[in-house]
Write a protein that holds these residues in place. Structure first.
Motif, PDB file in Angstrom:
ATOM      1  N   THR A   1       2.304 -60.076  38.410  1.00 57.34           N
ATOM      2  CA  THR A   1       3.142 -61.257  38.573  1.00 57.34           C
ATOM      3  C   THR A   1       4.535 -60.847  39.038  1.00 57.34           C
ATOM      4  OG1 THR A   1       3.671 -61.150  36.215  1.00 57.34           O
ATOM      5  CG2 THR A   1       1.901 -62.645  36.873  1.00 57.34           C
ATOM      6  N   GLU A   2       5.158 -61.708  39.831  1.00 52.77           N
ATOM      7  CA  GLU A   2       6.495 -61.420  40.355  1.00 52.77           C
ATOM      8  C   GLU A   2       7.589 -61.716  39.333  1.00 52.77           C
ATOM      9  OE1 GLU A   2       7.228 -63.411  43.985  1.00 52.77           O
ATOM     10  OE2 GLU A   2       5.666 -62.360  45.114  1.00 52.77           O
ATOM     11  N   ARG A   3       7.375 -62.738  38.497  1.00 53.00           N
ATOM     12  CA  ARG A   3       8.425 -63.181  37.589  1.00 53.00           C
ATOM     13  C   ARG A   3       8.134 -62.748  36.162  1.00 53.00           C
ATOM     14  NH1 ARG A   3       8.345 -69.419  39.801  1.00 53.00           N
ATOM     15  NH2 ARG A   3       9.005 -68.979  41.955  1.00 53.00           N
ATOM     16  N   ARG A   4       9.201 -62.532  35.412  1.00 59.13           N
ATOM     17  CA  ARG A   4       9.111 -62.177  33.993  1.00 59.13           C
ATOM     18  C   ARG A   4       8.161 -61.009  33.775  1.00 59.13           C
ATOM     19  NH1 ARG A   4       8.423 -68.414  32.490  1.00 59.13           N
ATOM     20  NH2 ARG A   4      10.580 -69.068  32.701  1.00 59.13           N
ATOM     21  N   ALA A   5       8.309 -60.003  34.613  1.00 63.57           N
ATOM     22  CA  ALA A   5       7.495 -58.801  34.517  1.00 63.57           C
ATOM     23  C   ALA A   5       8.305 -57.620  35.012  1.00 63.57           C
ATOM     24  CB  ALA A   5       6.217 -58.956  35.349  1.00 63.57           C
ATOM     25  N   ALA A   6       7.946 -56.450  34.542  1.00 63.61           N
ATOM     26  CA  ALA A   6       8.654 -55.240  34.962  1.00 63.61           C
ATOM     27  C   ALA A   6       8.408 -54.982  36.439  1.00 63.61           C
ATOM     28  CB  ALA A   6       8.173 -54.053  34.141  1.00 63.61           C
ATOM     29  N   PRO A   7       9.448 -54.663  37.200  1.00 62.82           N
ATOM     30  CA  PRO A   7       9.249 -54.308  38.605  1.00 62.82           C
ATOM     31  C   PRO A   7       8.656 -52.911  38.714  1.00 62.82           C
ATOM     32  CG  PRO A   7      11.541 -54.005  38.010  1.00 62.82           C
ATOM     33  CD  PRO A   7      10.859 -54.584  36.794  1.00 62.82           C
ATOM     34  N   LEU A   8       8.106 -52.611  39.881  1.00 65.80           N
ATOM     35  CA  LEU A   8       7.573 -51.273  40.109  1.00 65.80           C
ATOM     36  C   LEU A   8       8.743 -50.353  40.462  1.00 65.80           C
ATOM     37  CD1 LEU A   8       5.098 -49.631  40.010  1.00 65.80           C
ATOM     38  CD2 LEU A   8       4.470 -50.418  42.283  1.00 65.80           C
ATOM     39  N   SER A   9       9.515 -50.022  39.448  1.00 59.33           N
ATOM     40  CA  SER A   9      10.764 -49.276  39.595  1.00 59.33           C
ATOM     41  C   SER A   9      10.504 -47.778  39.559  1.00 59.33           C
ATOM     42  CB  SER A   9      11.711 -49.659  38.461  1.00 59.33           C
ATOM     43  OG  SER A   9      11.130 -49.290  37.215  1.00 59.33           O
ATOM     44  N   ALA A  10      11.595 -47.004  39.677  1.00 62.60           N
ATOM     45  CA  ALA A  10      11.486 -45.554  39.583  1.00 62.60           C
ATOM     46  C   ALA A  10      10.982 -45.124  38.202  1.00 62.60           C
ATOM     47  CB  ALA A  10      12.841 -44.911  39.876  1.00 62.60           C
ATOM     48  N   VAL A  11      11.362 -45.868  37.167  1.00 60.59           N
ATOM     49  CA  VAL A  11      10.900 -45.556  35.803  1.00 60.59           C
ATOM     50  C   VAL A  11       9.392 -45.745  35.700  1.00 60.59           C
ATOM     51  CG1 VAL A  11      11.071 -46.178  33.367  1.00 60.59           C
ATOM     52  CG2 VAL A  11      13.117 -46.186  34.802  1.00 60.59           C
ATOM     53  N   ALA A  12       8.894 -46.876  36.238  1.00 65.70           N
ATOM     54  CA  ALA A  12       7.457 -47.133  36.223  1.00 65.70           C
ATOM     55  C   ALA A  12       6.709 -46.105  37.070  1.00 65.70           C
ATOM     56  CB  ALA A  12       7.169 -48.544  36.724  1.00 65.70           C
ATOM     57  N   ALA A  13       7.290 -45.752  38.229  1.00 70.10           N
ATOM     58  CA  ALA A  13       6.653 -44.767  39.102  1.00 70.10           C
ATOM     59  C   ALA A  13       6.564 -43.405  38.429  1.00 70.10           C
ATOM     60  CB  ALA A  13       7.419 -44.659  40.414  1.00 70.10           C
ATOM     61  N   LYS A  14       7.607 -43.051  37.680  1.00 67.58           N
ATOM     62  CA  LYS A  14       7.582 -41.771  36.945  1.00 67.58           C
ATOM     63  C   LYS A  14       6.495 -41.788  35.885  1.00 67.58           C
ATOM     64  CE  LYS A  14       9.540 -37.761  35.705  1.00 67.58           C
ATOM     65  NZ  LYS A  14       8.779 -37.429  34.500  1.00 67.58           N
ATOM     66  N   ALA A  15       6.368 -42.910  35.149  1.00 70.18           N
ATOM     67  CA  ALA A  15       5.324 -43.020  34.129  1.00 70.18           C
ATOM     68  C   ALA A  15       3.933 -43.021  34.750  1.00 70.18           C
ATOM     69  CB  ALA A  15       5.536 -44.289  33.303  1.00 70.18           C
TER      70      ALA A  15
END
Length: 267
Positions: free
Chosen positions: A124-138
């Motif tokens: 989902t686009e809203r009210r969800a974590a973006p695919l950020s650098a933190v998520a990419a690292k995990a």
């Protein structure tokens, strides 16, 4: 542009070849085979590499967990639900995320999805974590190898999947069927809900089945990334077992269809 940091995220993005790199920064203080492999990849792909003090990388990444490498890349492009609906020829396993808010959980789920053979991921686009650098690292770079679609309305996306004869399976502690009693060998989408709150009511009502993970201890449920790993690898186990059984039956059929050699004089 977006920042990627960490050896695995940067290396997998280079190998996948889906991103446009502006440049890669390498910490001056670190020299080892893993970083040298990244430098060689950059040279092969004609991507600029700069060496900088470790503190500079920390300032750019806003964390000390960059492992001596930071990349400046173009934002990852997402698919549409229409792309996900396109037939692949094989039974599809889709992962749908209903508002996962913790980037660590998001990254862990994407890493598991890649390992368990998930065909596509719907976020989902809203009210969800973006695919950020933190998520990419995990995710250890797993997101670079997945087909990921972002949607505004998850219920509508699930309805579209259902019209393609794909079963929509929700994981919910209030489910009535244990996860290992469900047949995951056909086309299906597994829906995981928010940390602590689970699936939204409309999403839950859209599901064809609600599964649960039985718990033997005092805690009623698992963390969403752990729960997702349990069910996705059960689906992977079932699918691999079916493929092996099918391959075995094909070999048996092939062997039985060969004409038998008839023994006669001179045999």
């Amino acid at each position: 542009m977006q920042i990627l940091y960490g050896v695995h995220p940067v290396e997998e993005a280079l190998k996948a070849g889906k991103r446009r790199f502006d440049h890669v920064l390498i910490a001056r203080e670190r020299r080892d085979d893993r970083l040298e492999a990244i430098v060689n990849l950059c040279r092969d792909l004609k991507i600029r590499v700069r060496t900088e003090p470790r503190e500079t990388l920390t300032d750019i990444a806003r964390t000390q967990a960059h492992q001596g490498v930071v990349a400046i890349v173009r934002q990852q492009e997402f698919l549409t639900i229409e792309d996900i609906l396109a037939p692949t020829g094989d039974p599809r396993l889709v992962l749908a995320l209903d508002g996962i808010e913790d980037p660590q959980n998001l990254g862990a789920l994407l890493r598991t999805a890649d390992g368990a053979g998930v065909d596509s991921v719907v976020m989902t686009e809203r009210r969800a974590a973006p695919l950020s650098a933190v998520a990419a690292k995990a995710a250890a770079g797993a997101q670079e190898h997945l087909r990921i679609a972002r949607v505004v309305n998850l219920v509508r996306a699930l309805e579209d999947l259902k019209r393609q004869n794909i079963w929509v399976i929700g994981l919910d502690e209030r489910g009535t069927t244990d996860y290992d009693r469900f047949d995951f060998t056909g086309d299906c989408v597994l829906v995981l809900g928010r940390e602590g709150e689970g699936l939204h009511d409309l999403v839950r009502r859209t599901c064809d089945h609600l599964l649960r993970i039985p718990m033997a201890g005092g805690v009623s449920s698992l963390n969403v990334s752990a729960a997702g790993a349990v069910v996705l690898y059960e689906a992977f186990r079932q699918r691999r077992a079916k493929q092996r059984a099918s391959a075995g039956s094909d070999k048996s059929a092939g062997a039985s269809s060969k004409p038998k050699r008839l023994k006669g004089l001179g045999s």
